[in-house]
Design a protein around this motif. Structure first.
Motif, PDB file in Angstrom:
ATOM      1  N   HIS A   1       2.654  18.923   2.844  1.00  0.00           N
ATOM      2  CA  HIS A   1       2.252  18.223   1.825  1.00  0.00           C
ATOM      3  C   HIS A   1       2.480  18.789   0.392  1.00  0.00           C
TER       4      HIS A   1
ATOM      5  N   ASP B   1       0.810  -1.102  -0.058  1.00  0.00           N
ATOM      6  CA  ASP B   1       0.059   0.127   0.017  1.00  0.00           C
ATOM      7  C   ASP B   1       0.839   1.235  -0.060  1.00  0.00           C
ATOM      8  N   LYS B   2       0.720   2.319  -1.115  1.00  0.00           N
ATOM      9  CA  LYS B   2       1.354   3.312  -1.031  1.00  0.00           C
ATOM     10  C   LYS B   2       1.371   4.017   0.331  1.00  0.00           C
ATOM     11  N   HIS B   3       0.017   4.111   1.105  1.00  0.00           N
ATOM     12  CA  HIS B   3       0.352   4.937   2.219  1.00  0.00           C
ATOM     13  C   HIS B   3       1.121   4.384   3.336  1.00  0.00           C
TER      14      HIS B   3
ATOM     15  N   ARG C   1      -2.808  14.846   3.971  1.00  0.00           N
ATOM     16  CA  ARG C   1      -1.868  14.512   2.582  1.00  0.00           C
ATOM     17  C   ARG C   1      -2.964  14.343   1.535  1.00  0.00           C
ATOM     18  N   GLU C   2      -3.682  13.483   1.494  1.00  0.00           N
ATOM     19  CA  GLU C   2      -4.708  12.944   0.488  1.00  0.00           C
ATOM     20  C   GLU C   2      -5.717  14.184   0.056  1.00  0.00           C
TER      21      GLU C   2
ATOM     22  N   LEU D   1      -2.049  11.957   7.291  1.00  0.00           N
ATOM     23  CA  LEU D   1      -2.038  11.080   6.006  1.00  0.00           C
ATOM     24  C   LEU D   1      -3.512  11.569   5.513  1.00  0.00           C
TER      25      LEU D   1
ATOM     26  N   VAL E   1       4.534   5.826   2.690  1.00  0.00           N
ATOM     27  CA  VAL E   1       4.420   7.013   3.330  1.00  0.00           C
ATOM     28  C   VAL E   1       4.645   7.304   4.582  1.00  0.00           C
TER      29      VAL E   1
ATOM     30  N   ARG F   1      -1.278   8.422  11.016  1.00  0.00           N
ATOM     31  CA  ARG F   1      -2.600   7.700  10.156  1.00  0.00           C
ATOM     32  C   ARG F   1      -3.561   8.501   9.925  1.00  0.00           C
TER      33      ARG F   1
END
Length: 405
Positions: A302, A182-184, A270-271, A267, A187, A263
């Protein structure tokens, strides 16, 4: 700031054993060996088990129970004064299924260390194929970058960094239930090294934060707080076992709290920023304005990272977002995280002017203010805030065409 261990301990640890060669790392990009990302990553011929469990572990005390079908694994580390790096390394390992019930053996006896399944911060040997992770030997100079060339960090690794480098993705997958591809997760892996583990590596290896004498002391780092759990020099009891257990609980709680923040808050932000950057051309054809439909999202860190990752050719100049009153802000993007200089400030003649006077001056309806520093302005509507950004971009383009600075 140096909170490193005593030189007599360094010498005692550094003269033991040999340094093993690094034959590979668990980076997704193949570096030292050919890794099949769909199978367990291998160091030499030893496979690392990628089985994950749904339970979140935070064990701190050695478990000595075993069954007829299972031998309790042993994690070896040094006895005596403990330090943040091996405490954190032991905590990391105890979160993995195969080490969750492991007994922690604190000793410098080579015979006892030899029967341990994994050894950290002692033994004078770095050999991932045999799970030996010491960093005190004179020949050890490894960093994240040297073992995983696609990573940029060049701080010399301590036992904490070594364990995180080799087991960190599995650790995070175990704690978050994200898949390792998972790319997350990648990160989070990078972020937690840069903002948690690297500090421990640097302090343990005596690497100063800056050149020259620091302006003031920072005495509340995680490493220093772990150090304070050791017996005082004049305490009647010099037993370190209880303090070591307390230190594992403390570093574990802080790591898990940091992971939860990154998380659940960092995160998602960032999305939001990533989506806004990808949609920026729909906001304005220049591609230099991004829009957030909800205010309050931390965006600067970000934005800078995503411009590089997404290969944004024309730097973004303005960010639009609603404030708590339902009005809109136009904020300038700074040159960097630690500067007050803007890539492009709002027009000089608008600065310090408010309300109707600003609307009349700019020819834009609904203006509320432009800060005297030119870094932020307000308008009653999204369209008005966008127009303030557009007018500034147009003025800058016209000035550039005329050869003005």
């Amino acid at each position: 700031m140096r909170e490193r261990r005593g030189e007599e301990e360094e010498e005692e640890e550094g003269c033991r054993g040999r340094e093993g060669g690094m034959e590979g790392c668990c980076c997704p990009i193949r570096t030292r060996i050919n890794c099949d990302e769909s199978s367990p990553v291998r160091h030499g011929t030893t496979a690392v088990d990628h089985t994950r469990s749904a339970q979140r572990y935070m064990s701190s005390e050695p478990k000595r129970l075993c069954t007829d079908n299972m031998t309790v694994k042993k994690i070896g580390t040094h006895n005596g004064t403990f330090h943040c790096d091996e405490v954190l390394a032991c905590f990391f390992l105890r979160q993995l299924p195969e080490y969750k019930d492991a007994e922690i053996i604190r000793t410098r006896d080579p015979a006892q260390l030899a029967v341990c399944d994994i050894v950290v911060d002692v033994g004078g040997e770095f050999d991932p194929t045999r799970h030996r992770y010491d960093h005190h030997q004179r020949t050890f100079t490894e960093s994240f970058h040297s073992l995983c060339p696609e990573k940029r960090w060049v701080t010399k690794l301590s036992s904490a960094g070594l364990i995180y480098l080799h087991f960190g993705r599995r650790l995070l997958a175990q704690l978050t239930q994200l898949k390792e591809d998972d790319k997350h997760l990648e990160v989070l892996y990078d972020k937690l090294y840069e903002n948690f583990v690297e500090e421990v590596d640097a302090i343990d290896n005596g690497i100063s934060q800056c050149d020259g004498e620091a302006r003031y002391a920072v005495s509340t780092t995680l490493s220093s707080r772990v150090g304070h759990l050791n017996p005082r020099w004049n305490s009647k009891s010099q037993d370190t076992e209880e303090g070591f257990k307390k230190a594992m609980v403390m570093v574990g709680e802080e790591f898990l709290d940091r992971l939860d923040f990154y998380r659940s808050s960092w995160l998602p932000a960032r999305e939001v920023v990533e989506e806004a950057v990808k949609e920026r051309n729909k906001v304005d054809t220049s591609g230099e304005v991004v829009l957030f439909s909800q205010g309050g999202c931390p965006w600067k860190e970000h934005l800078f990272a995503l411009e590089k990752e997404l290969q944004v050719e024309t730097p973004i100049k303005f960010v639009l977002y609603p404030d708590q009153n339902g009005q809109w802000r136009v904020q300038c993007v700074p040159d960097g995280l630690n500067t007050f200089q803007n890539r492009l400030s709002l027009l000089e003649e608008w600065r310090g002017v408010r309300d109707e006077a600003l609307s009349e001056l700019s020819g834009i309806k609904g203006c509320i203010f432009v800060h005297a520093g030119g870094f932020i302005g307000g308008n009653k509507t999204q369209e008005g805030a966008l127009e303030m950004a557009r007018r500034t971009l147009q003025a800058a383009a016209h000035s550039s065409a005329n050869g003005s600075s």
